[in-house]
Design a protein around this motif. Structure first.
Motif: not given
Length: 115
Positions: A6-8, A13-14, A31-34, A96-97
């Motif tokens: 989630i935070l990775g 995203t930023l 982003i989608g894979l993580v 995501p934050l």
């Protein structure tokens, strides 16, 4: 695993609103894979919180995930209509934050040792 997935994605995203089209595609894939890597761990965690109700938890998680995605898409579409797509990209970069709230999840290791 939940924290990492989630935070990775937060750095990716930023950076997303500040890259070109190819960068957007590549970052979106990463982003989608993580983020999807954590879904199974989250469902397993939830079934440990409510033992004996695997079907209930899995159904709630899948239903809630798809339902919230639909509502979120409608809200972001309305926001894009009211402002701009660039503003929506900037807002979504910080979503995501919200994953910092995972710090409030119960610790299963500590609770199972006490029982």
């Amino acid at each position: 695993m939940i924290w990492v997935s989630i935070l990775g994605v937060a750095p990716f995203t930023l950076a997303l609103p500040h890259v070109n089209l190819l960068g957007t595609v590549l970052l979106s894939v990463v982003i989608g894979l993580v983020m999807s890597s954590a879904f199974a761990a989250i469902v397993v965690y939830a079934t440990e919180l409510v033992p004996g109700r695997v079907g209930l938890i899995a159904g709630l998680f899948f239903g809630f995930a798809f339902g919230m995605a639909g509502i979120g898409a409608a809200v972001l579409g309305k926001l894009a209509d009211m402002t701009s797509i660039n503003f929506v990209y900037e807002v979504c970069a910080f979503l995501p934050l919200i994953g910092l709230l995972t710090g409030f999840l119960p610790d299963l290791e500590r609770s199972s040792g006490a029982a």
